[in-house]
Scaffold this active site. Structure first.
Site, PDB file in Angstrom:
ATOM      1  CG  HIS A 219      -7.875   5.765  -1.610  1.00 13.78           C
ATOM      2  ND1 HIS A 219      -7.685   6.558  -0.515  1.00 13.78           N
ATOM      3  CD2 HIS A 219      -6.893   4.822  -1.556  1.00 13.78           C
ATOM      4  CE1 HIS A 219      -6.677   6.102   0.198  1.00 13.78           C
ATOM      5  NE2 HIS A 219      -6.162   5.063  -0.416  1.00 13.78           N
TER       6      HIS A 219
ATOM      7  CG  HIS B 190      -1.770   1.191   1.341  1.00 16.77           C
ATOM      8  ND1 HIS B 190      -1.918   1.897   2.515  1.00 16.77           N
ATOM      9  CD2 HIS B 190      -2.511   1.844   0.421  1.00 16.77           C
ATOM     10  CE1 HIS B 190      -2.721   2.919   2.311  1.00 16.77           C
ATOM     11  NE2 HIS B 190      -3.097   2.924   1.050  1.00 16.77           N
TER      12      HIS B 190
ATOM     13  CB  CYS C 181      -7.760  17.066  26.050  1.00 14.80           C
ATOM     14  SG  CYS C 181      -8.624  16.712  27.577  1.00 14.80           S
TER      15      CYS C 181
ATOM     16  CE1 TYR D 273      -9.780  18.523  31.701  1.00 17.61           C
ATOM     17  CE2 TYR D 273     -11.896  19.321  32.481  1.00 17.61           C
ATOM     18  CZ  TYR D 273     -11.158  18.442  31.717  1.00 17.61           C
ATOM     19  OH  TYR D 273     -11.781  17.490  30.963  1.00 17.61           O
TER      20      TYR D 273
ATOM     21  NE  ARG E 179     -12.690  14.724  28.759  1.00 14.09           N
ATOM     22  CZ  ARG E 179     -13.398  13.938  29.524  1.00 14.09           C
ATOM     23  NH1 ARG E 179     -14.502  13.392  29.085  1.00 14.09           N
ATOM     24  NH2 ARG E 179     -13.004  13.687  30.755  1.00 14.09           N
TER      25      ARG E 179
HETATM   26  C1  HEM Z   1      -2.439   6.078  -1.295  1.00 16.01           C
HETATM   27  C2  HEM Z   1      -4.788   1.988  -2.489  1.00 16.01           C
HETATM   28  C3  HEM Z   1      -6.697   1.767   1.994  1.00 16.01           C
HETATM   29  C4  HEM Z   1      -4.622   6.046   3.085  1.00 16.01           C
HETATM   30  C5  HEM Z   1      -2.921   4.990  -2.015  1.00 16.01           C
HETATM   31  C6  HEM Z   1      -2.597   4.693  -3.381  1.00 16.01           C
HETATM   32  C7  HEM Z   1      -3.239   3.542  -3.711  1.00 16.01           C
HETATM   33  C8  HEM Z   1      -3.983   3.116  -2.558  1.00 16.01           C
HETATM   34  C9  HEM Z   1      -3.183   2.811  -5.054  1.00 16.01           C
HETATM   35  C10 HEM Z   1      -1.712   5.535  -4.294  1.00 16.01           C
HETATM   36  C11 HEM Z   1      -2.611   6.437  -5.098  1.00 16.01           C
HETATM   37  C12 HEM Z   1      -1.866   7.410  -5.999  1.00 16.01           C
HETATM   38  O1  HEM Z   1      -0.896   8.034  -5.526  1.00 16.01           O
HETATM   39  O2  HEM Z   1      -2.285   7.549  -7.147  1.00 16.01           O
HETATM   40  C13 HEM Z   1      -5.484   1.566  -1.384  1.00 16.01           C
HETATM   41  C14 HEM Z   1      -6.247   0.336  -1.305  1.00 16.01           C
HETATM   42  C15 HEM Z   1      -6.751   0.269  -0.034  1.00 16.01           C
HETATM   43  C16 HEM Z   1      -6.335   1.465   0.689  1.00 16.01           C
HETATM   44  C17 HEM Z   1      -6.422  -0.652  -2.442  1.00 16.01           C
HETATM   45  C18 HEM Z   1      -7.602  -0.800   0.605  1.00 16.01           C
HETATM   46  C19 HEM Z   1      -7.602  -2.051   0.227  1.00 16.01           C
HETATM   47  C20 HEM Z   1      -6.362   2.943   2.660  1.00 16.01           C
HETATM   48  C21 HEM Z   1      -6.833   3.326   3.962  1.00 16.01           C
HETATM   49  C22 HEM Z   1      -6.248   4.545   4.250  1.00 16.01           C
HETATM   50  C23 HEM Z   1      -5.401   4.907   3.150  1.00 16.01           C
HETATM   51  C24 HEM Z   1      -7.801   2.513   4.823  1.00 16.01           C
HETATM   52  C25 HEM Z   1      -6.376   5.446   5.464  1.00 16.01           C
HETATM   53  C26 HEM Z   1      -6.779   5.113   6.635  1.00 16.01           C
HETATM   54  C27 HEM Z   1      -3.830   6.395   2.011  1.00 16.01           C
HETATM   55  C28 HEM Z   1      -3.018   7.587   1.984  1.00 16.01           C
HETATM   56  C29 HEM Z   1      -2.380   7.595   0.716  1.00 16.01           C
HETATM   57  C30 HEM Z   1      -2.830   6.413   0.011  1.00 16.01           C
HETATM   58  C31 HEM Z   1      -2.882   8.616   3.091  1.00 16.01           C
HETATM   59  C32 HEM Z   1      -1.427   8.647   0.196  1.00 16.01           C
HETATM   60  C33 HEM Z   1      -0.010   8.254   0.495  1.00 16.01           C
HETATM   61  C34 HEM Z   1       0.954   9.367   0.073  1.00 16.01           C
HETATM   62  O3  HEM Z   1       0.794   9.876  -1.046  1.00 16.01           O
HETATM   63  O4  HEM Z   1       1.820   9.663   0.864  1.00 16.01           O
HETATM   64  N1  HEM Z   1      -3.768   4.014  -1.528  1.00 16.01           N
HETATM   65  N2  HEM Z   1      -5.570   2.230  -0.166  1.00 16.01           N
HETATM   66  N3  HEM Z   1      -5.509   3.916   2.189  1.00 16.01           N
HETATM   67  N4  HEM Z   1      -3.688   5.694   0.823  1.00 16.01           N
HETATM   68 FE1  HEM Z   1      -4.628   3.960   0.317  1.00 16.01          FE
HETATM   69  N1  MTE Z   2     -18.158  21.663  26.213  1.00 22.47           N
HETATM   70  C1  MTE Z   2     -19.273  21.041  26.656  1.00 22.47           C
HETATM   71  N2  MTE Z   2     -20.444  21.703  26.596  1.00 22.47           N
HETATM   72  N3  MTE Z   2     -19.216  19.782  27.165  1.00 22.47           N
HETATM   73  C2  MTE Z   2     -18.025  19.096  27.248  1.00 22.47           C
HETATM   74  O1  MTE Z   2     -18.018  17.935  27.693  1.00 22.47           O
HETATM   75  N4  MTE Z   2     -15.578  19.167  26.903  1.00 22.47           N
HETATM   76  C3  MTE Z   2     -14.446  20.117  26.951  1.00 22.47           C
HETATM   77  C4  MTE Z   2     -14.552  21.139  25.840  1.00 22.47           C
HETATM   78  N5  MTE Z   2     -15.877  21.700  25.788  1.00 22.47           N
HETATM   79  C5  MTE Z   2     -16.827  19.747  26.817  1.00 22.47           C
HETATM   80  C6  MTE Z   2     -16.962  21.042  26.261  1.00 22.47           C
HETATM   81  C7  MTE Z   2     -13.127  19.506  26.886  1.00 22.47           C
HETATM   82  S1  MTE Z   2     -12.472  18.905  28.323  1.00 22.47           S
HETATM   83  C8  MTE Z   2     -12.365  19.547  25.733  1.00 22.47           C
HETATM   84  S2  MTE Z   2     -10.773  18.966  25.706  1.00 22.47           S
HETATM   85  C9  MTE Z   2     -12.920  20.075  24.475  1.00 22.47           C
HETATM   86  O2  MTE Z   2     -14.269  20.492  24.614  1.00 22.47           O
HETATM   87  C10 MTE Z   2     -12.854  19.014  23.400  1.00 22.47           C
HETATM   88  O3  MTE Z   2     -13.381  19.504  22.201  1.00 22.47           O
HETATM   89  P1  MTE Z   2     -13.642  18.518  20.984  1.00 22.47           P
HETATM   90  O4  MTE Z   2     -14.513  17.392  21.473  1.00 22.47           O
HETATM   91  O5  MTE Z   2     -14.283  19.335  19.921  1.00 22.47           O
HETATM   92  O6  MTE Z   2     -12.287  18.004  20.566  1.00 22.47           O
END
Ligand code: HEM
Ligand code: MTE
Length: 467
Positions: free
Chosen positions: A65, A40, A186, A322, A139
């Site tokens: 993707h 990947h 937080c 806090y 949070r």
């Molecule tokens: C890049 C396939 C799942 C995050 C890519 C690329 C392919 C690909 C082919 C290159 C695309 C290009 O540059 O043209 C897949 C396939 C997956 C999969 C087949 C599942 C079977 C995931 C998941 C995530 C993810 C679940 C995130 C949680 C990324 C990221 C890039 C990337 C961030 C960019 C990497 C970079 O350019 O540095 N993937 N992917 N991928 N994928 Fe996936």
């Molecule tokens: N505001 C309400 N009304 N209720 C909450 O529980 N949590 C606080 C704050 N504001 C809270 C809140 C705490 S402890 C944090 S760290 C931030 O919201 C988290 O914001 P986020 O959930 O958008 O990341």
């Protein structure tokens, strides 16, 4: 005449390791991508986040993707279809106060389900300078209120001689709109490292109780001015109340000093947008406070009421939580009134890649992470060590704008370093310096506190080097 194989969601969800095979779904199609994981381009650990479930929520975050060559590649791994009868409507338990909470992104690492507390995994946290809304850490202390934007009103208690305001969302939009990039952290971020020293009370946050967004809304100082408030000589505080409440009707609340609220340079917002979208429900829909440079706890979500008082908010979360204490203070001796409430946070940094316990290639290692400081202090440098802190190298900081005294957002950093020949393991350490030349403490024990807040010691990651 080969018939398509049909799988249930349960079958798919049990395929999440190399031993069982790694399966994912897209639409109604099922894929076995075991062989592809190590190939990947985005890295195996990112793909693994989707193992056993649908790709859609992840691919929605990474548009790369959305190309035909990616779809064609995936098609090679197809093994069948999802059982169409598998889409059972979720049953709703009506007596559960959390039953109406929103649906969350599956990438989030959940620390507590009710109330919902979750952080993005490290390798996604620093993938983008701006954290995508669905994986912004959450949070909550209470169930998420479900507020109607048409009837929503924000109550601003007026100054003596001024007028109280009851503002609709439209009224709030009529104030000049400001947009700023702010990192929210937080107080409990990295608490799990304090737990390793000695038990603390609190959620086991790792390095992800921090995220960055572009927030837009009205300035608090403009709204307070319309209600007749001005800076006064005597000490005063702006108290915020949320519309989330416990079964006794007690709402979440917190306060900040009036001086910060009235200072246009402090840029405190009543935000109604997050990254160009209306606030998501988990992040305070329809209106929350954003206090740049200040601990997350003061950024009150689902904001209902704002008042100016001679004293800090009487909320539990302002007075009995806090706050920081000496390592010598325990639950029998703690006097919450003796310590000030946390407002600005100290300088912080953490490593997001590689992960602790991972095996890295010999040759060259890439280290990534974030750094941030409270109060608008800019991060000016991040030092990284591969040998537990004996020798240091300076990391490369991203080039995002840092305004003097208004550096509200984090800096992402990277270091590419040769792995010293013959090393079997590395003790990677990072530490940041802010523009007040404040530094992080080297170890956790001297800053340990019973609530596990303000955990900002050097961040350490131990990795193995592939032979
Ligand atoms: C890049 C396939 C799942 C995050 C890519 C690329 C392919 C690909 C082919 C290159 C695309 C290009 O540059 O043209 C897949 C396939 C997956 C999969 C087949 C599942 C079977 C995931 C998941 C995530 C993810 C679940 C995130 C949680 C990324 C990221 C890039 C990337 C961030 C960019 C990497 C970079 O350019 O540095 N993937 N992917 N991928 N994928 Fe996936
Ligand atoms: N505001 C309400 N009304 N209720 C909450 O529980 N949590 C606080 C704050 N504001 C809270 C809140 C705490 S402890 C944090 S760290 C931030 O919201 C988290 O914001 P986020 O959930 O958008 O990341």
């Amino acid at each position: 005449q080969e018939s398509t194989r049909i799988y249930t969601k349960e079958e798919v969800s049990s395929h999440t390791s190399p031993e069982t095979g790694i399966w994912v779904t897209l639409g109604s199609e099922v894929f076995d991508v075991t062989e592809f994981v190590d190939l990947h381009p985005g890295g195996p650990s990112k793909l693994m986040l989707a193992a056993g479930g649908p790709l859609e929520p992840f691919w929605a975050l990474y548009a790369v993707h959305n190309q035909s060559h990616v779809r064609e590649l995936l098609a090679q791994y197809k093994i069948g279809e999802l059982n169409p009868e598998d889409k059972v409507a979720p049953t709703v338990e009506t007596s559960d106060p959390y039953a109406d909470d929103p649906i969350r992104h599956p990438a989030l690492k959940v620390n507590s389900q009710r109330p919902f507390n979750a952080e993005p995994p490290p390798e996604l946290l620093t993938e983008n300078y701006i954290t995508p809304n669905p994986i912004f850490f959450t949070r909550n202390h209470l169930p998420v209120p479900n507020l109607d934007p048409d009837t929503y009103r924000l109550h601003i208690v007026g100054a003596p001689g001024g007028q109280s305001l009851s503002l609709s969302l439209d009224d709030l939009h009529n104030f000049p709109k400001y947009e700023i990039t702010v990192t929210l952290q937080c107080a409990g971020n990295r608490r799990s490292e304090m737990t390793q020293v000695k038990e603390v009370k609190g959620l086991e946050w790792r390095t992800g109780a921090i995220s960055t967004a572009r927030w837009a809304g009205a300035r608090l100082c403009d709204v307070l001015a319309q209600a007749g408030h001005q800076l006064c000589e005597t000490e005063a505080h702006v108290c915020f109340e949320g519309l989330d409440s416990d079964p006794t009707g007690t709402a979440y609340g917190a306060s900040i000093p009036l001086a910060r609220a009235m200072d246009p340079e402090a840029e405190v917002l009543l935000a109604y947008e997050m990254n160009g979208q209306p606030l998501p429900r988990d992040h305070g829909f329809p209106v929350r406070v954003v206090v740049p440079g200040v601990v997350g706890a003061r950024h009150v979500k689902w904001l209902g009421r704002v008042s100016v008082q001679p004293e800090e908010s009487y909320s539990h979360w302002q007075r009995r939580d806090y706050k920081g204490f000496s390592p010598s203070v325990d639950w029998d001796t703690v006097d919450f009134d003796s310590a000030p409430s946390i407002q600005e946070l100290p300088v912080q940094s953490a490593i997001t890649e590689p992960r602790d316990g991972e095996t890295v290639e010999s040759g060259e290692v890439t280290i990534k992470g974030y750094a941030w400081s409270g109060g608008g202090r800019a991060v000016i440098r991040v030092d990284v060590s591969l040998d537990g802190g004996l020798t240091w190298q300076v990391a490369k900081l991203d080039e995002e704008e840092q305004r003097p005294r208004k550096a509200w957002a984090w800096r992402l950093w990277q270091l590419q370093a040769p792995v010293p020949a013959g090393q079997k393991e590395l003790n990677i350490v990072c530490k940041a310096v802010d523009d007040g030349y404040n530094v992080q403490p080297d170890t956790v024990a001297p800053i340990w506190n019973l609530r596990g807040v303000l955990s900002n010691a050097w961040h350490r990651v131990h990795v193995f080097v592939a032979p």
